[in-house]
Write an enzyme that holds these catalytic residues in place. Structure first.
Site, PDB file in Angstrom:
ATOM      1  N   CYS A 214      67.726  42.921  39.188  1.00  0.00           N
ATOM      2  CA  CYS A 214      68.091  41.775  40.030  1.00  0.00           C
ATOM      3  C   CYS A 214      69.193  42.136  41.017  1.00  0.00           C
ATOM      4  O   CYS A 214      69.920  43.105  40.843  1.00  0.00           O
ATOM      5  CB  CYS A 214      68.586  40.647  39.151  1.00  0.00           C
ATOM      6  SG  CYS A 214      67.455  40.244  37.830  1.00  0.00           S
TER       7      CYS A 214
ATOM      8  N   ARG B  70      65.868  47.310  45.227  1.00  0.00           N
ATOM      9  CA  ARG B  70      66.050  47.279  43.769  1.00  0.00           C
ATOM     10  C   ARG B  70      64.834  46.692  43.052  1.00  0.00           C
ATOM     11  O   ARG B  70      64.763  46.745  41.823  1.00  0.00           O
ATOM     12  CB  ARG B  70      67.291  46.452  43.405  1.00  0.00           C
ATOM     13  CG  ARG B  70      68.577  47.043  43.938  1.00  0.00           C
ATOM     14  CD  ARG B  70      69.690  46.032  43.861  1.00  0.00           C
ATOM     15  NE  ARG B  70      70.111  45.777  42.496  1.00  0.00           N
ATOM     16  CZ  ARG B  70      71.073  46.425  41.874  1.00  0.00           C
ATOM     17  NH1 ARG B  70      71.723  47.374  42.520  1.00  0.00           N
ATOM     18  NH2 ARG B  70      71.405  46.135  40.645  1.00  0.00           N
TER      19      ARG B  70
ATOM     20  N   TRP C 134      64.287  40.140  38.905  1.00  0.00           N
ATOM     21  CA  TRP C 134      63.301  41.024  38.262  1.00  0.00           C
ATOM     22  C   TRP C 134      63.166  40.470  36.850  1.00  0.00           C
ATOM     23  O   TRP C 134      64.094  40.569  36.047  1.00  0.00           O
ATOM     24  CB  TRP C 134      63.828  42.453  38.269  1.00  0.00           C
ATOM     25  CG  TRP C 134      62.948  43.450  37.576  1.00  0.00           C
ATOM     26  CD1 TRP C 134      62.850  43.653  36.230  1.00  0.00           C
ATOM     27  CD2 TRP C 134      62.050  44.381  38.182  1.00  0.00           C
ATOM     28  NE1 TRP C 134      61.945  44.654  35.978  1.00  0.00           N
ATOM     29  CE2 TRP C 134      61.434  45.116  37.148  1.00  0.00           C
ATOM     30  CE3 TRP C 134      61.696  44.656  39.506  1.00  0.00           C
ATOM     31  CZ2 TRP C 134      60.502  46.116  37.387  1.00  0.00           C
ATOM     32  CZ3 TRP C 134      60.758  45.659  39.728  1.00  0.00           C
ATOM     33  CH2 TRP C 134      60.167  46.377  38.685  1.00  0.00           C
TER      34      TRP C 134
ATOM     35  N   ASN D  28      72.934  38.385  36.898  1.00  0.00           N
ATOM     36  CA  ASN D  28      72.232  39.636  36.577  1.00  0.00           C
ATOM     37  C   ASN D  28      72.622  40.022  35.162  1.00  0.00           C
ATOM     38  O   ASN D  28      73.787  39.855  34.792  1.00  0.00           O
ATOM     39  CB  ASN D  28      72.686  40.777  37.487  1.00  0.00           C
ATOM     40  CG  ASN D  28      72.089  40.671  38.867  1.00  0.00           C
ATOM     41  OD1 ASN D  28      71.264  39.802  39.129  1.00  0.00           O
ATOM     42  ND2 ASN D  28      72.516  41.555  39.741  1.00  0.00           N
ATOM     43  N   GLY D  29      71.703  40.615  34.430  1.00  0.00           N
ATOM     44  CA  GLY D  29      72.025  41.060  33.079  1.00  0.00           C
ATOM     45  C   GLY D  29      71.282  40.220  32.060  1.00  0.00           C
ATOM     46  O   GLY D  29      70.295  39.556  32.383  1.00  0.00           O
TER      47      GLY D  29
ATOM     48  N   GLU E 259      55.978  66.298  28.503  1.00  0.00           N
ATOM     49  CA  GLU E 259      56.648  65.513  29.542  1.00  0.00           C
ATOM     50  C   GLU E 259      57.569  66.409  30.387  1.00  0.00           C
ATOM     51  O   GLU E 259      57.624  66.263  31.611  1.00  0.00           O
ATOM     52  CB  GLU E 259      57.427  64.360  28.882  1.00  0.00           C
ATOM     53  CG  GLU E 259      58.280  63.500  29.811  1.00  0.00           C
ATOM     54  CD  GLU E 259      57.520  62.861  30.977  1.00  0.00           C
ATOM     55  OE1 GLU E 259      56.288  62.869  30.980  1.00  0.00           O
ATOM     56  OE2 GLU E 259      58.193  62.385  31.904  1.00  0.00           O
TER      57      GLU E 259
ATOM     58  N   LYS F  18      57.176  66.873  34.403  1.00  0.00           N
ATOM     59  CA  LYS F  18      58.279  66.632  35.349  1.00  0.00           C
ATOM     60  C   LYS F  18      58.429  67.824  36.273  1.00  0.00           C
ATOM     61  O   LYS F  18      58.533  67.674  37.479  1.00  0.00           O
ATOM     62  CB  LYS F  18      59.620  66.411  34.627  1.00  0.00           C
ATOM     63  CG  LYS F  18      59.911  65.088  34.007  1.00  0.00           C
ATOM     64  CD  LYS F  18      60.107  63.928  34.929  1.00  0.00           C
ATOM     65  CE  LYS F  18      58.820  63.297  35.353  1.00  0.00           C
ATOM     66  NZ  LYS F  18      58.038  62.492  34.502  1.00  0.00           N
TER      67      LYS F  18
ATOM     68  N   GLU G  36      55.462  68.221  38.771  1.00  0.00           N
ATOM     69  CA  GLU G  36      55.409  67.153  39.776  1.00  0.00           C
ATOM     70  C   GLU G  36      56.350  67.398  40.948  1.00  0.00           C
ATOM     71  O   GLU G  36      55.999  67.155  42.087  1.00  0.00           O
ATOM     72  CB  GLU G  36      55.827  65.815  39.148  1.00  0.00           C
ATOM     73  CG  GLU G  36      54.749  65.113  38.363  1.00  0.00           C
ATOM     74  CD  GLU G  36      55.200  63.732  37.931  1.00  0.00           C
ATOM     75  OE1 GLU G  36      56.184  63.637  37.167  1.00  0.00           O
ATOM     76  OE2 GLU G  36      54.594  62.747  38.356  1.00  0.00           O
TER      77      GLU G  36
ATOM     78  N   HIS H 168      47.565  81.156  19.386  1.00  0.00           N
ATOM     79  CA  HIS H 168      46.112  80.951  19.422  1.00  0.00           C
ATOM     80  C   HIS H 168      45.553  81.130  20.836  1.00  0.00           C
ATOM     81  O   HIS H 168      44.494  80.598  21.146  1.00  0.00           O
ATOM     82  CB  HIS H 168      45.767  79.562  18.874  1.00  0.00           C
ATOM     83  CG  HIS H 168      46.178  79.412  17.436  1.00  0.00           C
ATOM     84  ND1 HIS H 168      45.511  80.033  16.404  1.00  0.00           N
ATOM     85  CD2 HIS H 168      47.222  78.762  16.870  1.00  0.00           C
ATOM     86  CE1 HIS H 168      46.112  79.757  15.261  1.00  0.00           C
ATOM     87  NE2 HIS H 168      47.160  78.987  15.518  1.00  0.00           N
TER      88      HIS H 168
ATOM     89  N   LYS I  54      53.234  56.502  43.561  1.00  0.00           N
ATOM     90  CA  LYS I  54      53.974  55.886  42.448  1.00  0.00           C
ATOM     91  C   LYS I  54      53.033  55.095  41.550  1.00  0.00           C
ATOM     92  O   LYS I  54      53.192  55.069  40.344  1.00  0.00           O
ATOM     93  CB  LYS I  54      55.094  54.994  43.012  1.00  0.00           C
ATOM     94  CG  LYS I  54      55.994  54.380  41.952  1.00  0.00           C
ATOM     95  CD  LYS I  54      56.821  55.433  41.227  1.00  0.00           C
ATOM     96  CE  LYS I  54      57.546  54.893  40.016  1.00  0.00           C
ATOM     97  NZ  LYS I  54      57.956  55.941  39.078  1.00  0.00           N
TER      98      LYS I  54
HETATM   99  O1  M6R Z   1      52.571  53.093  35.990  1.00  0.00           O
HETATM  100  P1  M6R Z   1      52.038  53.944  34.871  1.00  0.00           P
HETATM  101  O2  M6R Z   1      53.036  54.204  33.816  1.00  0.00           O
HETATM  102  O3  M6R Z   1      50.768  53.391  34.302  1.00  0.00           O
HETATM  103  O4  M6R Z   1      51.678  55.319  35.555  1.00  0.00           O
HETATM  104  C1  M6R Z   1      51.059  56.344  34.863  1.00  0.00           C
HETATM  105  C2  M6R Z   1      51.200  57.677  35.574  1.00  0.00           C
HETATM  106  O5  M6R Z   1      50.577  57.627  36.829  1.00  0.00           O
HETATM  107  C3  M6R Z   1      52.671  58.059  35.775  1.00  0.00           C
HETATM  108  O6  M6R Z   1      53.346  58.104  34.551  1.00  0.00           O
HETATM  109  C4  M6R Z   1      52.786  59.443  36.456  1.00  0.00           C
HETATM  110  O7  M6R Z   1      52.341  60.428  35.577  1.00  0.00           O
HETATM  111  C5  M6R Z   1      54.227  59.685  36.885  1.00  0.00           C
HETATM  112  N1  M6R Z   1      54.251  60.215  38.191  1.00  0.00           N
HETATM  113  C6  M6R Z   1      54.961  60.604  35.982  1.00  0.00           C
HETATM  114  O8  M6R Z   1      56.181  61.021  36.463  1.00  0.00           O
END
Ligand code: M6R
Length: 604
Positions: free
Chosen positions: A2, A27, A75, A99-100, A480, A484, A487, A503, A599
């Site tokens: 928010c 935000r 939000w 907010n909060g 993960e 990261k 990406e 393996h 995104k």
């Molecule tokens: O909005 P979502 O969590 O459903 O999105 C899933 C993936 O597209 C998302 O996590 C993507 O892998 C990100 N870019 C990871 O950093």
């Protein structure tokens, strides 16, 4: 998250508030509103969706001369994103924005309802204005009524309140959520929950501290501390660039979001931890009735959160758990039985593949739950139940704080399953709750650690690939970490269970193969160590993340180390995020908007 703005002065409150809110749009929000007190009368406007809707509604309205006003972008965390739930919230003759999260809002609401107060919204915020007015009705003067109100609420807040009982005043309070007061040569007063809303209006500002409250009038800024002692204002200068103000001094939104994890995890925990119980007011109490299995489904980072939590569901909740990648589940003609709780996890709530599996599960008659960061998203509307992750908007394409809050919710939900199915005693749940309360401090970024990772990153800019390896819940975390890195750095990286290397993948081992080994001493340390030794014997370059010295490591990222592997999980999560980011920055990449990525992936 928010946003808050406030204005006191002789210019058009409407324009100043709306301009301020538009500076806070970055935000994220789902509704907005303003309330202006002019000539003893309030005018207020609220609208769901984009700010243009609010601008359209206020087109005919303006003030001439002195007025006070407050505004808010919301939000949703408690209650749907509707006009009624949008701020400002009205009592009889006062408005509040907040907010909060007010942690004790339910007990306060009960008391106030018993006194005859009528609540219109589902928000926690509305208790503030009713509490304030109930003190006024008892004959307490406005300043004291506000003070008492703030001392009675618990949780995190930044609050602005305007009231007809003191029409030349804006009351404010801050605890855990940011709030800035500004002024200029014309003695106008401005409020913003971030610098961006104030740049251009004020010559000097005060960054309020936690537990401070006070009020502004045309001639005064009064601030007091928790004990009621008056505080002399400390003025500071505002930054000049709005974009850098939005990034709050960080180089990238991703960096800001990594640093925000402590706060957003605190928000995620608020109101959900009892002394030995987990509280999810937002889900039906019978959600788990007749449920014998959990199926988790998601994409990308959310899939990694799903996979990591499957260890917790089986270990703590003693419930059979399976995990599916959404794009795979859609076409595999899965066996879906009604004794399965189908959980989708999504930051955006809009990912096409995940949404489609949710619809599929519903068609098959399964009970469904979404763990999501965006209220009113397609998945939240579709699922039988929703738990919001409260991470606030995530602007960096590479997910960080959304993952952190997903993991927090999933850990809590695994405990919720355990408490419902009585697979853990209240004492053991209490121990886990104590651990959960430690997470916000575990994910705080120590400056020396960040600096060490920044320096280390220069050694990892080449090579023919990275293996991130770990065991147990550190395997999904390794996945993960690899995601990261690829990406944002565009370097090739893979995540593997440590025990799988021999393996096949070990064939790649040579000095140009970088192994990032997740080696917390709390989880199968000796087993992981043997796997890493096998790699090191074949001359792979080893970067160990561990609380224990490891002689075969080429680089050691020293962890603080904790009493429990879940705290190690969160510590290593931050290390992996920062390491990837520093490598990507050195390579000159746009960390926030990596190539080829979006995104929200709303196509199949
Ligand atoms: O909005 P979502 O969590 O459903 O999105 C899933 C993936 O597209 C998302 O996590 C993507 O892998 C990100 N870019 C990871 O950093």
């Amino acid at each position: 998250m928010c946003g808050i703005v406030g204005y006191l002065g002789n210019h058009s409150s409407k324009s100043i508030l709306l301009d301020g809110l538009s500076e806070l749009e970055y935000r994220g929000y789902d509704s907005a509103g303003i309330a202006v007190l002019h000539d003893g009368e309030f005018s207020y406007f609220k609208a769901v969706g984009k700010l243009e809707n609010l601008i359209r509604k206020t087109a005919e309205f303006d003030t001439n001369g002195f007025s006070v006003g407050i505004g808010h972008t919301r939000w949703a965390t408690h209650g749907k994103p509707t006009e009624i739930n949008a701020h400002p919230h009205l009592g009889n003759s006062s408005y509040v924005v907040h907010n909060g999260i007010i942690e004790n809002y339910q007990s306060l609401k009960k008391q106030l309802t018993a006194k005859g107060k009528n609540f219109l919204s589902q928000t926690d915020t509305e208790v503030i204005v009713h509490l304030f007015e109930s003190h006024l009705e008892e004959g307490v003067a406005p300043v004291e009524a506000f003070r008492q109100t703030i001392h009675e609420i618990e949780g995190a807040y930044a609050v602005l309140l305007v009231t007809k009982s003191k029409p030349d005043t804006i009351f404010f309070a801050k605890n855990g959520s940011p709030m800035i007061v500004g002024t200029n040569e014309s003695d106008e007063k401005f409020f913003g929950s971030s610098d961006a809303a104030l740049i251009g209006n004020c010559s000097q500002v005060i960054y309020l501290e936690d537990s401070q409250l006070g009020y502004v009038t045309p001639t005064k800024i009064y601030i007091e501390n928790e004990s009621g002692e008056s505080i002399a204002p400390t003025f500071a200068h505002l930054p000049e660039s709005k974009l850098s103000a939005q990034k709050e001094g960080f180089r990238f939104f991703m960096e800001k979001e990594i640093y925000e994890q402590s706060t957003v995890i605190s928000d995620t925990l608020l109101g959900r931890l009892g002394s030995d119980t987990i509280i999810f007011d937002e889900i039906e109490p019978n959600l788990l009735e007749g449920i014998r299995e959990i199926k988790l489904c998601a994409c990308g980072t959310s899939y990694h959160a799903a996979l990591a939590s499957s260890y917790l569901f089986e270990r703590l909740g003693k419930i059979r758990t399976s995990v599916e990648i959404a794009s795979e589940l859609r076409y595999k003609e899965p066996l879906l039985t009604p004794d399965t709780l189908f959980i989708v996890i999504s930051q955006s709530g809009e990912t096409a593949d995940t949404l489609e599996t949710l619809k599929m599960a519903k068609r098959a008659g399964l009970r469904t739950l979404v763990i999501c960061n965006v209220d009113n998203s397609s998945m939240v509307r579709e699922a039988d139940g929703a738990i919001l992750t409260r991470a606030g908007i995530e602007k960096g394409v590479a997910s960080t704080k959304a993952f952190a809050t997903q993991m927090t919710v999933l850990w809590m939900f695994a405990l919720y399953v355990a408490q419902t199915n009585k697979t853990m005693t209240p004492d053991t749940i209490r121990e886990q709750i104590a651990l959960l309360r430690e997470v916000p401090s575990v994910v705080k970024v120590p400056q020396d650690l960040h600096e060490r990772l920044r320096r280390l990153s220069k050694r990892y800019l080449h090579g023919h690939g990275f293996f991130f390896i770990g065991r147990d819940i550190f395997f999904p975390l390794a996945l993960e970490g690899a995601l990261k890195l690829k990406e944002i750095s565009y370097l090739h990286a893979e995540g593997y269970p440590s025990g799988e290397m021999k393996h096949g993948p070990i064939a790649l081992a040579d000095p140009e193969l970088f192994t990032i080994a997740l080696m917390p001493s709390n989880m199968l340390y000796e087993k992981t160590k043997s796997n890493v030794e096998e790699l090191s014997a074949r001359d792979a370059t080893i970067c160990a993340i561990s609380d224990t010295p490891f002689e075969n490591a080429d680089d050691l990222i020293q962890m603080v180390g904790h009493t429990h592997y879940m705290l190690d999980f969160f510590e290593i999560m931050v290390i992996l995020q920062l390491l990837s980011m520093e490598i990507a920055i050195r390579l000159g990449n746009d960390v926030d908007m990596p190539r080829n990525l979006a995104k929200s992936v709303t196509v199949e």
